[in-house]
Design a protein around this motif. Structure first.
Motif, PDB file in Angstrom:
ATOM      1  N   ALA A 155      24.100   7.819  -0.623  1.00 47.67           N
ATOM      2  CA  ALA A 155      23.262   6.679  -0.997  1.00 47.67           C
ATOM      3  C   ALA A 155      23.351   6.533  -2.512  1.00 47.67           C
ATOM      4  O   ALA A 155      23.599   7.505  -3.228  1.00 47.67           O
ATOM      5  CB  ALA A 155      21.819   6.895  -0.569  1.00 47.67           C
ATOM      6  N   THR A 158      22.284   0.073  -4.732  1.00 49.12           N
ATOM      7  CA  THR A 158      23.172  -0.792  -3.950  1.00 49.12           C
ATOM      8  C   THR A 158      23.632  -2.006  -4.743  1.00 49.12           C
ATOM      9  O   THR A 158      23.040  -2.388  -5.761  1.00 49.12           O
ATOM     10  CB  THR A 158      22.465  -1.278  -2.680  1.00 49.12           C
ATOM     11  OG1 THR A 158      21.389  -2.147  -3.059  1.00 49.12           O
ATOM     12  CG2 THR A 158      21.929  -0.124  -1.845  1.00 49.12           C
ATOM     13  N   GLN A 176      28.043   1.077  -5.630  1.00 48.42           N
ATOM     14  CA  GLN A 176      28.247   1.177  -4.180  1.00 48.42           C
ATOM     15  C   GLN A 176      29.719   0.975  -3.822  1.00 48.42           C
ATOM     16  O   GLN A 176      30.307   1.748  -3.057  1.00 48.42           O
ATOM     17  CB  GLN A 176      27.381   0.145  -3.457  1.00 48.42           C
ATOM     18  CG  GLN A 176      27.644   0.084  -1.948  1.00 48.42           C
ATOM     19  CD  GLN A 176      26.896  -1.057  -1.269  1.00 48.42           C
ATOM     20  OE1 GLN A 176      25.860  -1.513  -1.754  1.00 48.42           O
ATOM     21  NE2 GLN A 176      27.414  -1.529  -0.144  1.00 48.42           N
ATOM     22  N   HIS A 186      28.780   4.993   2.470  1.00 46.85           N
ATOM     23  CA  HIS A 186      27.542   4.574   1.817  1.00 46.85           C
ATOM     24  C   HIS A 186      26.603   3.916   2.808  1.00 46.85           C
ATOM     25  O   HIS A 186      27.017   3.099   3.637  1.00 46.85           O
ATOM     26  CB  HIS A 186      27.847   3.597   0.681  1.00 46.85           C
ATOM     27  CG  HIS A 186      26.635   3.130  -0.050  1.00 46.85           C
ATOM     28  ND1 HIS A 186      25.866   2.068   0.383  1.00 46.85           N
ATOM     29  CD2 HIS A 186      26.043   3.592  -1.175  1.00 46.85           C
ATOM     30  CE1 HIS A 186      24.861   1.895  -0.442  1.00 46.85           C
ATOM     31  NE2 HIS A 186      24.946   2.799  -1.401  1.00 46.85           N
ATOM     32  N   GLY A 188      22.545   2.033   2.902  1.00 45.04           N
ATOM     33  CA  GLY A 188      21.470   1.530   2.061  1.00 45.04           C
ATOM     34  C   GLY A 188      20.278   1.078   2.882  1.00 45.04           C
ATOM     35  O   GLY A 188      20.430   0.610   4.015  1.00 45.04           O
ATOM     36  N   HIS A 195      15.257   5.929   0.032  1.00 48.61           N
ATOM     37  CA  HIS A 195      16.324   6.242   0.989  1.00 48.61           C
ATOM     38  C   HIS A 195      17.086   7.460   0.468  1.00 48.61           C
ATOM     39  O   HIS A 195      17.668   7.415  -0.613  1.00 48.61           O
ATOM     40  CB  HIS A 195      17.267   5.046   1.142  1.00 48.61           C
ATOM     41  CG  HIS A 195      18.395   5.264   2.095  1.00 48.61           C
ATOM     42  ND1 HIS A 195      18.209   5.702   3.399  1.00 48.61           N
ATOM     43  CD2 HIS A 195      19.740   5.107   1.953  1.00 48.61           C
ATOM     44  CE1 HIS A 195      19.383   5.790   4.004  1.00 48.61           C
ATOM     45  NE2 HIS A 195      20.325   5.446   3.143  1.00 48.61           N
ATOM     46  N   GLN A 206      18.840   6.430  -3.203  1.00 49.60           N
ATOM     47  CA  GLN A 206      19.223   5.046  -3.512  1.00 49.60           C
ATOM     48  C   GLN A 206      18.659   4.512  -4.817  1.00 49.60           C
ATOM     49  O   GLN A 206      19.324   3.715  -5.480  1.00 49.60           O
ATOM     50  CB  GLN A 206      18.791   4.146  -2.345  1.00 49.60           C
ATOM     51  CG  GLN A 206      19.132   2.672  -2.517  1.00 49.60           C
ATOM     52  CD  GLN A 206      18.864   1.875  -1.257  1.00 49.60           C
ATOM     53  OE1 GLN A 206      19.106   2.348  -0.155  1.00 49.60           O
ATOM     54  NE2 GLN A 206      18.349   0.661  -1.413  1.00 49.60           N
ATOM     55  N   ASN A 207      17.453   4.905  -5.194  1.00 47.32           N
ATOM     56  CA  ASN A 207      16.755   4.222  -6.278  1.00 47.32           C
ATOM     57  C   ASN A 207      15.607   5.096  -6.793  1.00 47.32           C
ATOM     58  O   ASN A 207      15.395   6.195  -6.276  1.00 47.32           O
ATOM     59  CB  ASN A 207      16.224   2.870  -5.775  1.00 47.32           C
ATOM     60  CG  ASN A 207      15.558   3.014  -4.416  1.00 47.32           C
ATOM     61  OD1 ASN A 207      14.855   3.990  -4.172  1.00 47.32           O
ATOM     62  ND2 ASN A 207      15.789   2.073  -3.525  1.00 47.32           N
TER      63      ASN A 207
END
Length: 228
Positions: A155, A158, A176, A186, A188, A195, A206-207
């Protein structure tokens, strides 16, 4: 032996040609730091160029960030982080790449930082990264020359999220997409939703919302004995 985890930070301080500052994103270092230290791990810092790395994302209302910055050990290390070549990978159970857009400029091609991560991983440790931190993984190869992420579930921030923050045309590449070009699988979640993906001893998120979860997943691997 002391249980130790290394958090890697960017040294890049300019957001392309925008004139805006960038650097490492503070909550993506502070929140994992809390998870690790609460579990009894000692946390060290490293940055690409050493010295005091640029920092963004400071939120004075966040008690975890405040605790991180007020910690005597961390505050001293933030003023004078070592360079990757000054780090002994054998000391660490895991390396955690914090994000921030700055990572997109200096993480991918820093071969010395990549060697530190490779040595930790091939010594049985864990590699983890969150948000733009996986920029460190796009060129990271193992001793046999294969990309670390090839065939692995990952991840990262994105393409849709990059578009949502209006920086698709500013960052040097689409994270990504570059991971997918390295044969990573990958996945998302919805934009800015937490995630976390675990594939063996590789943990990615992811973030910023994924930061704590990535750190917790690293601890789960270390506690399970899967890292050895």
């Amino acid at each position: 032996m002391t249980k130790k985890i290394l958090i890697a930070l960017t040294s890049h301080d300019r957001l392309g040609d925008t004139g805006s500052p960038t650097g490492f994103y503070l909550p993506e270092a502070a929140h994992p730091w809390k998870v690790f230290t609460d579990a009894g791990y000692e946390v060290d810092l490293v940055s690409v160029k050493g010295g005091e790395p640029p920092m963004v994302g400071v939120d004075p209302s966040d008690p975890v960030q405040n605790a991180f910055l007020a910690d005597d050990r961390i505050s001293g290390r933030l003023k004078a982080t070592p360079r990757p070549q000054d780090v002994d990978p054998a000391q660490y159970d895991a390396i955690f790449y914090a994000g921030g857009h700055g990572t997109m400029w200096d993480f991918p091609d820093d071969t010395t930082l990549a060697r530190v991560a490779r040595d930790i991983y091939e010594g049985g440790g864990v590699i983890a990264a969150v948000c733009h931190g996986p920029a460190a993984l796009v060129n990271l190869t193992l001793s046999d020359g294969t990309y670390l992420v090839a065939g692995k579930e990952v991840a990262a921030f994105t393409n849709d999220e990059e578009s949502a923050v209006g920086l698709t045309g500013v960052v040097p590449f689409a994270l990504q997409t570059r991971l997918e070009e390295r044969s990573a699988k990958h996945s998302g979640a919805a934009d800015f939703a937490a995630h976390v993906v675990v594939d063996g001893r590789l943990v990615t998120g992811q973030n910023p919302a994924s930061s704590t979860g990535v750190a917790e997943a690293v601890l789960e691997i270390l506690r399970s004995g899967a890292a050895a």
